[in-house]
Scaffold this active site. Structure first.
Site, PDB file in Angstrom:
ATOM      1  N   GLN A  64       7.542 -95.114 -71.160  1.00 42.96           N
ATOM      2  CA  GLN A  64       8.853 -95.759 -70.997  1.00 42.96           C
ATOM      3  C   GLN A  64       8.805 -97.166 -71.596  1.00 42.96           C
ATOM      4  O   GLN A  64       7.951 -97.973 -71.250  1.00 42.96           O
ATOM      5  CB  GLN A  64       9.226 -95.810 -69.507  1.00 42.96           C
ATOM      6  CG  GLN A  64      10.622 -96.333 -69.230  1.00 42.96           C
ATOM      7  CD  GLN A  64      11.718 -95.420 -69.785  1.00 42.96           C
ATOM      8  OE1 GLN A  64      11.656 -94.194 -69.673  1.00 42.96           O
ATOM      9  NE2 GLN A  64      12.729 -96.013 -70.415  1.00 42.96           N
ATOM     10  N   ASP A 124       9.401 -88.062 -77.840  1.00 44.80           N
ATOM     11  CA  ASP A 124      10.454 -89.050 -78.109  1.00 44.80           C
ATOM     12  C   ASP A 124      10.793 -89.095 -79.603  1.00 44.80           C
ATOM     13  O   ASP A 124      11.836 -89.610 -79.989  1.00 44.80           O
ATOM     14  CB  ASP A 124       9.972 -90.453 -77.679  1.00 44.80           C
ATOM     15  CG  ASP A 124      10.636 -90.922 -76.387  1.00 44.80           C
ATOM     16  OD1 ASP A 124      11.716 -90.397 -76.060  1.00 44.80           O
ATOM     17  OD2 ASP A 124      10.063 -91.810 -75.725  1.00 44.80           O
ATOM     18  N   LYS A 139      14.249 -88.649 -65.451  1.00 45.08           N
ATOM     19  CA  LYS A 139      13.472 -87.744 -66.310  1.00 45.08           C
ATOM     20  C   LYS A 139      12.612 -86.819 -65.451  1.00 45.08           C
ATOM     21  O   LYS A 139      12.540 -85.607 -65.688  1.00 45.08           O
ATOM     22  CB  LYS A 139      12.594 -88.562 -67.273  1.00 45.08           C
ATOM     23  CG  LYS A 139      13.422 -89.229 -68.377  1.00 45.08           C
ATOM     24  CD  LYS A 139      12.665 -90.282 -69.147  1.00 45.08           C
ATOM     25  CE  LYS A 139      13.644 -91.006 -70.081  1.00 45.08           C
ATOM     26  NZ  LYS A 139      13.082 -92.162 -70.768  1.00 45.08           N
TER      27      LYS A 139
END
Ligand code: NAP
Length: 303
Positions: free
Chosen positions: A98, A121, A54
């Site tokens: 995460q 997200d 990422k």
């Protein structure tokens, strides 16, 4: 019949080029760039590897990128305080924590603490609700479902009126992609069935599918005889089935398999995604797109 392979790595390059161009334009006109913080708790090797990909992608696109690594023993209170700090940070438009998190931390509390306007997200209940409503209410479509929809659209597979069967009903893949494809609108308007472990005669449902999306986490769950000839098969599954030595780096790497028996399925399907190289690379791309979207909302470029 040999299926057309829908390459996530190829579509990723197309979309990253589009994002890159938009970032340059916005930087020149408004003097701002998208900012993404990735918060990694602990040293889980799979999480480290996802986060590093990422970061690499954010850097490549010229984003303002903050990498925040926290120790495994961080308290929930401290993590919530950290998130609050990034919620207030004007230069940060997307906050990514995460998952999974260590046991002492309640994941739901963390997801809920991210400001919905920075929830790139798309997991916050506000954004999940917006997704259910559909249309212009949607701010941040969750990344893996967005990747799946984008891949089907860019492969030129018609979704309108199609019979879609989704295997799996998780909050991060199965439920949101089912919802996205049944919405009224372009890249949607499908008739959707969702199957799971309590479904009777799963094969019968799968055989009806013009588009079969599999997100179960069970290697080779879908057999070639469950696939309608010519169907589009999207394999979301990522299953570590062993290890091998990488030819490129000489290091040990995981052998990955999808949820579909790819070798046999490609002789029946019309379109199919490989594992690796399918949905996986596209998911990170959609995270970057959502971070750019966040900046565009802030600048009033999207209503
Ligand atoms: P999950 O939360 O474990 O959900 C799996 C779903 O599949 C559940 O709804 C489960 O049914 C269903 N299922 C499991 N075994 C089944 C079976 N034998 N028959 C029918 N249904 C079955 O998993 P997830 O997070 O959605 O992830 C699914 C897979 O996608 C995993 O391999 C994951 O690694 C992969 N994934 C990939 C990406 C990517 O970027 N490529 C992103 C996310 C996930 P029940 O609800 O009845 O238990």
């Amino acid at each position: 019949m040999t299926a057309t392979i829908i390459s996530g790595t190829q579509i990723r390059e197309e979309i990253l080029a589009e994002i890159s161009q938009e970032v340059q334009g916005i930087r020149q006109k408004y003097g701002e760039i998208p900012g993404l913080v990735t918060i990694l708790v602990g040293e889980n090797p799979a999480s480290q590897s996802y986060v590093s990909l990422k970061i690499k992608t954010a850097n490549r696109l010229g984003f303002h990128e903050v990498q925040d690594n926290q120790p495994d023993h961080i308290s929930e209170e401290d993590l919530l305080a950290l998130i609050d700090q990034y919620n207030q940070d004007e230069k940060i438009h997307g906050i990514l924590v995460q998952l999974p998190l260590p046991q002492q931390i309640n994941e739901e509390n963390i997801i809920n603490a991210i400001h919905p306007d920075k929830d790139v997200d798309g997991f916050h209940p506000v954004n999940a609700g917006r997704l259910l409503i559909g249309g212009t209410a949607v701010k941040f479509p969750p990344c893996t479902p967005a990747a799946i929809q984008e891949m089907i659209v860019r492969a030129g597979v018609p979704i309108e009126g199609a019979e879609v069967v989704v295997v799996g009903r998780s909050n991060i893949v199965g439920k949101p992609i089912a919802n996205m494809l049944l919405q009224k609108g372009t890249g949607a308007n499908a008739t959707v069935t969702v199957v799971h472990t309590r479904t009777r005669n799963m094969d019968t449902h799968c055989k009806r599918a013009d588009i079969l999306i599999v997100a179960a986490g069970v290697p080779n769950l879908v057999k070639p005889e469950w696939i309608k000839p010519g169907a589009c098969v999207i394999d979301v599954g990522v299953n570590r089935v062993g290890e091998k030595i990488s030819e490129k780096t000489g290091k040990k790497i995981a052998i990955l398999k999808g949820d579909v028996d790819f070798e046999k399925a490609k002789d029946v399907a019309g379109f199919i995604t490989p594992v690796p190289g399918g949905v996986g690379p596209m998911t990170i791309t959609m995270l970057m797109r959502n971070t750019l979207r966040s900046l565009k909302y802030k600048l009033g470029l999207i209503e």
